[in-house]
Structures are given as structure tokens and as C-alpha cells.
Design an enzyme around this catalytic site. Structure first.
Site, PDB file in Angstrom:
ATOM      1  N   ASP A  65       0.834  -1.209   0.000  1.00 41.26           N
ATOM      2  CA  ASP A  65       0.000   0.000   0.000  1.00 41.26           C
ATOM      3  C   ASP A  65       0.866   1.256   0.000  1.00 41.26           C
ATOM      4  O   ASP A  65       2.094   1.175   0.132  1.00 41.26           O
ATOM      5  CB  ASP A  65      -0.966  -0.007   1.207  1.00 41.26           C
ATOM      6  CG  ASP A  65      -0.283  -0.386   2.530  1.00 41.26           C
ATOM      7  OD1 ASP A  65       0.966  -0.392   2.577  1.00 41.26           O
ATOM      8  OD2 ASP A  65      -0.994  -0.676   3.499  1.00 41.26           O
ATOM      9  N   ASP A 134      -8.003  -2.387  14.041  1.00 43.05           N
ATOM     10  CA  ASP A 134      -9.381  -2.572  13.577  1.00 43.05           C
ATOM     11  C   ASP A 134      -9.510  -3.765  12.625  1.00 43.05           C
ATOM     12  O   ASP A 134     -10.535  -3.938  11.978  1.00 43.05           O
ATOM     13  CB  ASP A 134      -9.895  -1.296  12.899  1.00 43.05           C
ATOM     14  CG  ASP A 134      -9.086  -0.907  11.664  1.00 43.05           C
ATOM     15  OD1 ASP A 134      -8.123  -1.632  11.302  1.00 43.05           O
ATOM     16  OD2 ASP A 134      -9.409   0.126  11.047  1.00 43.05           O
ATOM     17  N   HIS A 136      -7.651  -4.369   9.901  1.00 35.97           N
ATOM     18  CA  HIS A 136      -7.290  -4.171   8.487  1.00 35.97           C
ATOM     19  C   HIS A 136      -5.983  -4.889   8.160  1.00 35.97           C
ATOM     20  O   HIS A 136      -5.117  -5.061   9.020  1.00 35.97           O
ATOM     21  CB  HIS A 136      -7.244  -2.689   8.094  1.00 35.97           C
ATOM     22  CG  HIS A 136      -6.103  -1.885   8.614  1.00 35.97           C
ATOM     23  ND1 HIS A 136      -6.261  -0.745   9.373  1.00 35.97           N
ATOM     24  CD2 HIS A 136      -4.755  -2.018   8.446  1.00 35.97           C
ATOM     25  CE1 HIS A 136      -5.091  -0.227   9.653  1.00 35.97           C
ATOM     26  NE2 HIS A 136      -4.153  -0.982   9.106  1.00 35.97           N
ATOM     27  N   GLU A 141      -9.683  -1.276   5.064  1.00 33.00           N
ATOM     28  CA  GLU A 141     -10.377  -0.912   6.297  1.00 33.00           C
ATOM     29  C   GLU A 141     -11.682  -1.696   6.443  1.00 33.00           C
ATOM     30  O   GLU A 141     -12.164  -2.293   5.470  1.00 33.00           O
ATOM     31  CB  GLU A 141     -10.675   0.596   6.271  1.00 33.00           C
ATOM     32  CG  GLU A 141      -9.426   1.479   6.197  1.00 33.00           C
ATOM     33  CD  GLU A 141      -8.691   1.590   7.537  1.00 33.00           C
ATOM     34  OE1 GLU A 141      -8.708   0.627   8.326  1.00 33.00           O
ATOM     35  OE2 GLU A 141      -8.081   2.650   7.789  1.00 33.00           O
TER      36      GLU A 141
HETATM   37  C1  GLP Z   1      -0.580   0.178   8.720  1.00 32.92           C
HETATM   38  C2  GLP Z   1      -0.230  -0.541   7.403  1.00 32.92           C
HETATM   39  C3  GLP Z   1      -0.497  -2.013   7.507  1.00 32.92           C
HETATM   40  C4  GLP Z   1       0.041  -2.483   8.832  1.00 32.92           C
HETATM   41  C5  GLP Z   1      -0.787  -1.930   9.954  1.00 32.92           C
HETATM   42  C6  GLP Z   1      -0.256  -2.271  11.335  1.00 32.92           C
HETATM   43  O1  GLP Z   1      -1.604   1.076   8.639  1.00 32.92           O
HETATM   44  N1  GLP Z   1      -0.877  -0.042   6.235  1.00 32.92           N
HETATM   45  O2  GLP Z   1       0.126  -2.690   6.424  1.00 32.92           O
HETATM   46  O3  GLP Z   1      -0.029  -3.885   8.906  1.00 32.92           O
HETATM   47  O4  GLP Z   1      -1.012  -0.558   9.810  1.00 32.92           O
HETATM   48  O5  GLP Z   1       0.857  -1.508  11.649  1.00 32.92           O
HETATM   49  P1  GLP Z   1       1.849  -1.850  12.825  1.00 32.92           P
HETATM   50  O6  GLP Z   1       2.570  -3.083  12.426  1.00 32.92           O
HETATM   51  O7  GLP Z   1       2.747  -0.669  12.929  1.00 32.92           O
HETATM   52  O8  GLP Z   1       1.020  -2.051  14.044  1.00 32.92           O
END
Ligand code: GLP
Length: 259
Positions: A65, A134, A136, A141
Site C-alpha cells: 500500500d 481494527d 485491516h 479498512e
Molecule cells: C498500517 C499498514 C499495515 C500495517 C498496519 C499495522 O496502517 N498499512 O500494512 O499492517 O497498519 O501496523 P503496525 O505493524 O505498525 O502495528
């Protein structure tokens, strides 16, 4: 779905083992790279293994992304994050790591081109994933179509608040839109390896593994994947109903069986 509950350092080693095994068997493998905190220890481990001889020179990689509109030199632009955290630390050739173009004038066209690039590369062999609080994955989302492909998404307030820590704590600096691989795009990868640590992820992990498949918890689509591995520490596993069973299964796993 295989669930492994172990200390964070062991999870990173297991994920790196899966990547290394793949590359040793097929040096031209296609990796899927995630941003966020969760994969950082895996990238550290891969950088160490690269110093010890593991090569990425014939491999390719696709990112999950990208934020829309962050300037080319913005440190939180995901292309720059991936460059810093992994690409520049191993020997990918220039251009081997691709991501959706959040600065494209025609964003829908950029999404379609990205899907085509993944297809043209033969698809992703191993996709590393984190999970949002959440539920995702990538930036799909809650409410995302379970059949979605790469597209523009609007970030939720929760995700923008979660990610504000990367923008000096200011939620106002977190972009409102992103381009993200869809859930169907991610599901097309041949092996999904998701990492989650910390109590903040416990409910999302419970839903992912044990909840009903639902667009409200997008990661639940992984229950339909034939080769999905969920790597979690004790805190992230703390709401799993069958935690003891997953621990026992992993303890009894034959040595010859990899992820
Ligand atoms: C972000 C990314 C995701 C990631 C998630 C969790 O928003 N777009 O790919 O898995 O949030 O992030 P973290 O690993 O920092 O908790």
C-alpha cells in the site's frame, strides 16, 4: 491456518526462515512487503542473513500500500520506508521493489497498472503482513469488499490515530487517502505470513483466527487461504479461545515441517 504463539524474536526468525527457504529454492521468487512496526524485526533478520550470504539479487518485491499525496521525499512515504527498512539493506536490483504510485495524476489507472505488474511478475509467492487494531490488512479498512483489488481507500479515524505516531504524533498530518492492494489481491499470494505483537492487537487477532469471515474484520478473509501463517506473541494471543491448542500444536510439530 497455522497459528504460532512465541516470543517476538522467535516470530521474526520464523518469518525470515520462510523467506530464506523460499529464496534458496527459487532465487527469482516474488516477495510481498509490508510497512508498519510489525515486520521490522523480520527485516532486521533478513538484513543480517544477507550479510551472511542470502541474496535478493534475482528476486522481486511488491509493496502492499501507499499513502496518497505524500511528497516523493517524505520519510513516511511507504516507498521510502521500505527502501530504508529493507530494500537498501539487501541486494535487490534497482526497480525490483515496486509499490502503488500515490503521486500518480490518474490514481485509478495507477491501481490498475499495479495489479497488472503483479500479474506480469507471476504473482506474489510470500506476502508478509501486519494487522491494524481494527482488523485491516494492508489498508483494507472495515467494510472493504472481500473481493477487492488495488484501489483508493479512505483511512478510518482509528487508523489515522494509530499511525499519527509516525507523523510526530499529529493525526492532522496523516493522509486521509491511500492506495492499497485489495483483499482479493492479497489472497492471490501463495503464502501469507502475518505478524502481530502486543495487547492492542489481541482483539483483531482473535477475530482474524476465530471470528466469522466478515468485511467488518477484513483480515478474517485469511481463513479462506490455503496457506496462511499467523505469528503472534503472548499478548497478541491473549484473547484467542483456542490458545492452548495452538501452543500444543506448535510444540508437537515435527522438525521437518516448516511454516
Ligand atoms: C498500517 C499498514 C499495515 C500495517 C498496519 C499495522 O496502517 N498499512 O500494512 O499492517 O497498519 O501496523 P503496525 O505493524 O505498525 O502495528
Amino acid at each position: 491456518m497455522e497459528v504460532v504463539i512465541a516470543p517476538a524474536a522467535e516470530l521474526a526468525r520464523l518469518a525470515a526462515d520462510a523467506v530464506e527457504g523460499l529464496l534458496r529454492g527459487n532465487p527469482e521468487a516474488v516477495l510481498g512487503l509490508a510497512t508498519g512496526s510489525s515486520p521490522l524485526a523480520v527485516y532486521d533478520e533478513l538484513a543480517t542473513r544477507h550479510k551472511e550470504g542470502l541474496s535478493f539479487a534475482r528476486a522481486r518485491a511488491f509493496m502492499l500500500d501507499e499513502y496518497v499525496g505524500l511528497s516523493a521525499d517524505h520519510p513516511e512515504r511507504y516507498r521510502n520506508v521500505i527502501e530504508k527498512e529493507i530494500a537498501s539493506r539487501v541486494d535487490f536490483v534497482p526497480g525490483a521493489v515496486q509499490g502503488p504510485d500515490g503521486l500518480a495524476e490518474d490514481l485509478p489507472a495507477a491501481c490498475a497498472a499495479y495489479e497488472q505488474a503483479i500479474t506480469d511478475a507471476g504473482g506474489v509467492d510470500l506476502q508478509i503482513l501486519g494487522i491494524g487494531t481494527d482488523g485491516h490488512i494492508a489498508f483494507n479498512e472495515p467494510g472493504s469488499s472481500l473481493a477487492s483489488r488495488t484501489r483508493i481507500k479512505t483511512l478510518t479515524k482509528q487508523t489515522r490515530e494509530d499511525n499519527a505516531r509516525f507523523f510526530g504524533g499529529s493525526v492532522d498530518l496523516v493522509p486521509r487517502h491511500c492506495l492499497t492492494q485489495g483483499l482479493a489481491t492479497i489472497m492471490a499470494a501463495r503464502h501469507l505470513v502475518l505478524l502481530a505483537t502486543g495487547r492492542a492487537k489481541a482483539e483483531a487477532v482473535h477475530q482474524l483466527v476465530e471470528g466469522p469471515v466478515s468485511a467488518m474484520w477484513p483480515a478474517t478473509i485469511m481463513q479462506l487461504h490455503p496457506h496462511a501463517t499467523v505469528l503472534v506473541d503472548d499478548a497478541a494471543a491473549s484473547r484467542l479461545q483456542l490458545g492452548d491448542y495452538y501452543r500444543q500444536t506448535y510444540a508437537d510439530k515435527p522438525d521437518w515441517q516448516g511454516l
